[in-house]
Every structure is written in structure tokens, then in C-alpha cells.
Design an enzyme around this catalytic site. Structure first.
Site, PDB file in Angstrom:
ATOM      1  N   GLU A 117      60.681  13.079  31.331  1.00 51.17           N
ATOM      2  CA  GLU A 117      60.367  13.099  29.903  1.00 51.17           C
ATOM      3  C   GLU A 117      60.060  13.965  28.482  1.00 51.17           C
ATOM      4  O   GLU A 117      60.425  14.041  27.671  1.00 51.17           O
ATOM      5  CB  GLU A 117      58.851  12.269  30.730  1.00 51.17           C
ATOM      6  CG  GLU A 117      58.958  11.005  31.386  1.00 51.17           C
ATOM      7  CD  GLU A 117      57.418  10.663  32.065  1.00 51.17           C
ATOM      8  OE1 GLU A 117      57.313  11.322  32.900  1.00 51.17           O
ATOM      9  OE2 GLU A 117      57.596   9.308  31.744  1.00 51.17           O
ATOM     10  N   GLU A 140      58.409   9.501  40.598  1.00 51.95           N
ATOM     11  CA  GLU A 140      57.050   8.888  40.337  1.00 51.95           C
ATOM     12  C   GLU A 140      56.323   7.792  41.200  1.00 51.95           C
ATOM     13  O   GLU A 140      55.461   7.381  42.225  1.00 51.95           O
ATOM     14  CB  GLU A 140      56.712   8.271  39.036  1.00 51.95           C
ATOM     15  CG  GLU A 140      56.034   9.755  38.126  1.00 51.95           C
ATOM     16  CD  GLU A 140      57.432   9.317  37.113  1.00 51.95           C
ATOM     17  OE1 GLU A 140      58.744   9.401  37.487  1.00 51.95           O
ATOM     18  OE2 GLU A 140      57.083  10.252  36.167  1.00 51.95           O
ATOM     19  N   ALA A 193      54.506  16.123  36.035  1.00 53.51           N
ATOM     20  CA  ALA A 193      52.819  15.912  35.298  1.00 53.51           C
ATOM     21  C   ALA A 193      52.193  17.325  37.062  1.00 53.51           C
ATOM     22  O   ALA A 193      52.859  17.106  37.760  1.00 53.51           O
ATOM     23  CB  ALA A 193      52.015  15.234  35.637  1.00 53.51           C
ATOM     24  N   GLY A 230      57.470  13.662  34.269  1.00 54.08           N
ATOM     25  CA  GLY A 230      56.956  14.764  32.794  1.00 54.08           C
ATOM     26  C   GLY A 230      58.270  15.576  32.891  1.00 54.08           C
ATOM     27  O   GLY A 230      58.351  15.972  31.571  1.00 54.08           O
TER      28      GLY A 230
HETATM   29  N1  DAK Z   1      52.954  19.239  40.102  1.00 53.48           N
HETATM   30  C1  DAK Z   1      52.306  20.364  41.120  1.00 53.48           C
HETATM   31  N2  DAK Z   1      52.182  20.777  42.031  1.00 53.48           N
HETATM   32  C2  DAK Z   1      53.999  21.317  42.075  1.00 53.48           C
HETATM   33  C3  DAK Z   1      54.694  20.683  41.675  1.00 53.48           C
HETATM   34  C4  DAK Z   1      53.999  19.203  40.767  1.00 53.48           C
HETATM   35  N3  DAK Z   1      54.586  18.183  40.120  1.00 53.48           N
HETATM   36  N4  DAK Z   1      55.874  20.230  42.152  1.00 53.48           N
HETATM   37  C5  DAK Z   1      55.644  21.319  42.984  1.00 53.48           C
HETATM   38  N5  DAK Z   1      54.625  21.912  43.142  1.00 53.48           N
HETATM   39  C6  DAK Z   1      54.008  23.017  44.110  1.00 53.48           C
HETATM   40  C7  DAK Z   1      54.460  22.473  45.724  1.00 53.48           C
HETATM   41  O1  DAK Z   1      53.331  22.007  45.792  1.00 53.48           O
HETATM   42  C8  DAK Z   1      54.802  24.317  45.226  1.00 53.48           C
HETATM   43  O2  DAK Z   1      53.566  24.627  45.679  1.00 53.48           O
HETATM   44  P1  DAK Z   1      52.929  25.726  46.769  1.00 53.48           P
HETATM   45  O3  DAK Z   1      52.918  24.895  48.218  1.00 53.48           O
HETATM   46  O4  DAK Z   1      54.034  26.960  47.115  1.00 53.48           O
HETATM   47  O5  DAK Z   1      51.075  26.144  46.838  1.00 53.48           O
HETATM   48  C9  DAK Z   1      55.574  24.652  44.972  1.00 53.48           C
HETATM   49  O6  DAK Z   1      55.207  24.029  43.545  1.00 53.48           O
HETATM   50  C10 DAK Z   1      56.490  25.081  45.251  1.00 53.48           C
HETATM   51  O7  DAK Z   1      57.975  23.726  45.598  1.00 53.48           O
HETATM   52  P2  DAK Z   1      58.008  22.937  47.153  1.00 53.48           P
HETATM   53  O8  DAK Z   1      57.352  24.345  48.026  1.00 53.48           O
HETATM   54  O9  DAK Z   1      58.117  21.496  47.129  1.00 53.48           O
HETATM   55  O10 DAK Z   1      59.802  23.680  46.831  1.00 53.48           O
HETATM   56  P3  DAK Z   1      61.126  22.476  47.144  1.00 53.48           P
HETATM   57  O11 DAK Z   1      62.035  22.986  46.375  1.00 53.48           O
HETATM   58  O12 DAK Z   1      60.763  22.195  48.424  1.00 53.48           O
HETATM   59  O13 DAK Z   1      61.071  21.175  46.280  1.00 53.48           O
HETATM   60  C11 DAK Z   1      60.632  19.461  45.079  1.00 53.48           C
HETATM   61  C12 DAK Z   1      60.910  20.891  44.988  1.00 53.48           C
HETATM   62  C13 DAK Z   1      60.677  19.495  42.813  1.00 53.48           C
HETATM   63  C14 DAK Z   1      61.593  18.743  45.819  1.00 53.48           C
HETATM   64  C15 DAK Z   1      59.395  18.708  45.442  1.00 53.48           C
HETATM   65  O14 DAK Z   1      58.019  20.031  44.672  1.00 53.48           O
HETATM   66  C16 DAK Z   1      58.928  18.130  44.561  1.00 53.48           C
HETATM   67  O15 DAK Z   1      59.079  16.750  45.132  1.00 53.48           O
HETATM   68  N6  DAK Z   1      57.557  18.030  43.961  1.00 53.48           N
HETATM   69  C17 DAK Z   1      57.250  16.985  42.978  1.00 53.48           C
HETATM   70  C18 DAK Z   1      58.381  16.128  41.936  1.00 53.48           C
HETATM   71  C19 DAK Z   1      57.012  15.255  41.817  1.00 53.48           C
HETATM   72  O16 DAK Z   1      56.670  14.342  42.287  1.00 53.48           O
HETATM   73  N7  DAK Z   1      56.734  14.153  39.739  1.00 53.48           N
HETATM   74  C20 DAK Z   1      56.761  13.962  39.472  1.00 53.48           C
HETATM   75  C21 DAK Z   1      55.023  14.154  39.347  1.00 53.48           C
HETATM   76  S1  DAK Z   1      53.711  12.768  38.627  1.00 53.48           S
HETATM   77  C22 DAK Z   1      51.609  10.894  31.338  1.00 53.48           C
HETATM   78  C23 DAK Z   1      52.421  12.177  31.357  1.00 53.48           C
HETATM   79  C24 DAK Z   1      52.437  12.810  32.281  1.00 53.48           C
HETATM   80  C25 DAK Z   1      53.568  11.943  33.620  1.00 53.48           C
HETATM   81  C26 DAK Z   1      52.390  11.286  33.278  1.00 53.48           C
HETATM   82  C27 DAK Z   1      52.163  10.500  32.607  1.00 53.48           C
HETATM   83  N8  DAK Z   1      50.195  10.231  30.801  1.00 53.48           N
HETATM   84  C28 DAK Z   1      50.729  11.300  28.987  1.00 53.48           C
HETATM   85  C29 DAK Z   1      49.753   9.455  30.768  1.00 53.48           C
HETATM   86  C30 DAK Z   1      54.156  12.545  34.398  1.00 53.48           C
HETATM   87  C31 DAK Z   1      53.731  12.317  35.834  1.00 53.48           C
HETATM   88  C32 DAK Z   1      54.507  12.478  36.479  1.00 53.48           C
HETATM   89  O17 DAK Z   1      55.689  13.380  36.395  1.00 53.48           O
END
Ligand code: DAK
Length: 257
Positions: A111, A131, A65, A108
Site C-alpha cells: 500500500e 491481510e 504494518a 501496508g
Molecule cells: N510485522 C511485524 N513483524 C514482522 C512482519 C510484520 N508485518 N513481517 C515480518 N516480521 C518479522 C518476523 O516476525 C520475524 O521476526 P523474528 O521472529 O525474527 O523476531 C522477522 O520479521 C523475519 O520474518 P520471518 O522470519 O517471517 O521471515 P521469512 O523470510 O521466513 O518470511 C514473510 C517473510 C514476509 C513471508 C513473513 O515474514 C510474513 O508473512 N510476514 C507478514 C506479512 C504480512 O502478513 N503482512 C501484512 C500485515 S497487515 C492501516 C495501515 C496499514 C495497514 C492496515 C491499516 N491504516 C492506516 C488503518 C496494514 C496492514 C498490514 O500490513
């Protein structure tokens, strides 16, 4: 004009949807999820489409997400924005959906892949529920679907540590149907989609529903559902055609009737 969030095309009987926010690794914001549900529902109604394929790009299926959007959200906004409703609409799609995953399928993103009915992964795919590192837990079905897919012990480890797993590990755990070289991902996914698209569509729908019921119901209720679906198929032209063609030693021609 801004880029479309989804790129949509039709390839014979397959509806192909590509998530298109490459700059943020296809982070799923609410508008994207709503548009995705809209397109999937449209494809579900379109008689020409028999299978849906959902994919991203080489680097990411979806990295979760959109954290920027989610960070300041209040519980009330989750309700008002109907955050859950669009995911629920995706869950209700009757046609089979294949996730074609390269790169990150996180949070997400994982998911969403698990909402699909099958997953074809490239060797570079990475799956996980990170998460926990953000101070939360999965919210779009991760604790439930991952546990059903890989069992309690592995799901617990993945959700409590947030670690990513390789495509090969996901395959060994039963999360993924097949792992293919990156440059063959599209071809292999479309081959699987094409094979399913050639099957009798009403039986395919009921087969999908019945398998999903197995995750939900007791054996007794599940068997009851299966029997009713089985009986129902004997009112279809495709059942007559399928069995007649077998007896006549020819290829069946299914019409979805
Ligand atoms: N959201 C927003 N931006 C994201 C992102 C995300 N999930 N993942 C990556 N980006 C953005 C980064 O901020 C970066 O943007 P800039 O800095 O260039 O502006 C760009 O994408 C490239 O990312 P990185 O520079 O970080 O790239 P790397 O190759 O170094 O790293 C990475 C890749 C995938 C390891 C890293 O980006 C990362 O850890 N990303 C976050 C992964 C994460 O934590 N995902 C879980 C998010 S929480 C629901 C529905 C859904 C959900 C919950 C409830 N309901 C229906 C109620 C879901 C929740 C989640 O998914």
C-alpha cells in the site's frame, strides 16, 4: 541508542528515504509512518529537492504494518493514535515519489508503494496483500489502489487469496513501471528520478496532481482540472523558457518559477 527508523539523504535534487527496521523486514509501526510523513513533508517544502525516492533493503521494502503492534489495537485506539492521518499526509505530498522495491512489499508495504507515483522493482521483488490470512482486509488503500492499478478481477484474486506475485507479474499487470536486476535497482531508480528532477518542477507537480485526479473524478471534471492546470502553467517562467528554448534550438534552463 536505538537505530533510526529512517535513513535520509540528499543526492543532488533527489531526496532519498530508506526504511530501516531490517530485523522485522521493515514492518511499519506507527512511529515509523509518522516520521516518514514528517520527512516527506519536509522534502516537499525544500526547494532544492524535486523528486523523492522511497526504498527499503534487499530483502524487504516493507512486509506490512507491524503485526505485533497492531494485534491488540482496539478500534478506538486506531482513532486516538490517528493511524489513518499519517497515511493521509503521505497521500498529499505534491512532489513525485518513486518507490524502489526489492524483496517483500506486502500488505501496508504494498500500500505504501502504491501511495508512491511510480514503482521501480528489482527482479526479486514480491508484491501482495496477505491481510486475508490475518482475518482482515487491506486498510491503507489496498482494495482501492490495487483495483485501480490492475483491474477488478486480478485485485479480487490477490486480495481474497493473499497470494504474492513476482515483480514480472506485477509489471505485466501494470502495477510496476519497470523491473531491473537487483544490482541495478538503485542506479535505475536514481536515473528515473534524475530525469524527472531535470523537468520544470511546477509542471511536474501539476502533472502529478492531474494524473491523480483521473483516478478520482469523472472525465468531465478531470478535463476541467487539466485545462485549468494547463492555463496556469502559462503564467510560469518555465513555460516561456521551455518554448523559447525549443524555438531557439537550445536546451531549456528550468528554474521552478
Ligand atoms: N510485522 C511485524 N513483524 C514482522 C512482519 C510484520 N508485518 N513481517 C515480518 N516480521 C518479522 C518476523 O516476525 C520475524 O521476526 P523474528 O521472529 O525474527 O523476531 C522477522 O520479521 C523475519 O520474518 P520471518 O522470519 O517471517 O521471515 P521469512 O523470510 O521466513 O518470511 C514473510 C517473510 C514476509 C513471508 C513473513 O515474514 C510474513 O508473512 N510476514 C507478514 C506479512 C504480512 O502478513 N503482512 C501484512 C500485515 S497487515 C492501516 C495501515 C496499514 C495497514 C492496515 C491499516 N491504516 C492506516 C488503518 C496494514 C496492514 C498490514 O500490513
Amino acid at each position: 541508542m536505538s537505530e533510526p527508523l529512517l535513513l535520509v539523504e540528499r543526492r543532488e535534487a533527489v531526496g532519498l528515504i530508506r526504511l530501516n527496521r531490517p530485523r522485522v523486514l521493515n514492518a511499519l509501526n506507527t512511529t515509523l509512518v509518522r516520521e516518514l510523513a514528517d520527512v516527506m513533508e519536509e522534502m516537499d517544502r525544500d526547494d532544492e529537492i524535486r523528486v523523492i525516492v522511497l526504498t527499503g533493503n534487499e530483502k524487504a521494502f516493507a512486509a506490512g504494518a507491524d503485526i505485533q503492534e497492531m494485534a491488540e489495537t482496539t478500534p478506538v485506539q486506531f482513532v486516538v493514535k490517528q493511524f489513518f492521518a499519517d497515511w493521509e499526509r503521505i497521500r498529499r505530498i505534491a512532489k513525485p515519489i518513486i518507490a524502489s522495491v526489492s524483496g517483500y512489499a506486502l500488505g501496508g508495504g504494498n500500500e505504501l508503494a502504491m501511495c508512491c507515483d511510480m514503482i521501480v522493482a528489482s527482479e526479486t521483488a514480491r508484491f501482495g496483500q496477505p491481510e486475508i490470512n490475518l482475518g482482515v482486509i487491506p486498510g491503507a488503500g489496498g482494495t482501492q489502489r490495487l483495483t485501480k492499478a490492475v483491474g477488478k478481477m486480478k485485485a479480487m484474486e490477490l486480495i481474497l487469496t493473499g497470494r504474492m506475485m513476482s515483480a514480472q507479474e506485477a509489471f505485466e499487470l501494470g502495477l510496476v513501471n519497470r523491473v531491473v536486476p537487483q544490482d541495478k535497482l538503485e542506479e535505475e531508480t536514481m536515473a528515473l528520478a534524475g530525469e524527472i528532477a531535470s523537468k520544470p518542477p511546477i509542471a511536474v507537480r501539476l502533472g502529478k496532481q492531474a494524473v491523480l485526479k483521473a483516478l478520482d473524478l469523472t472525465l468531465e471534471h478531470g478535463l476541467h482540472f487539466e485545462q485549468n492546470a494547463f492555463f496556469m502553467l502559462f503564467s510560469s517562467e518555465d513555460q516561456r523558457e521551455g518554448m523559447k528554448a525549443f524555438v531557439e534550438k537550445r536546451k531549456p534552463e528550468f528554474k521552478g518559477k
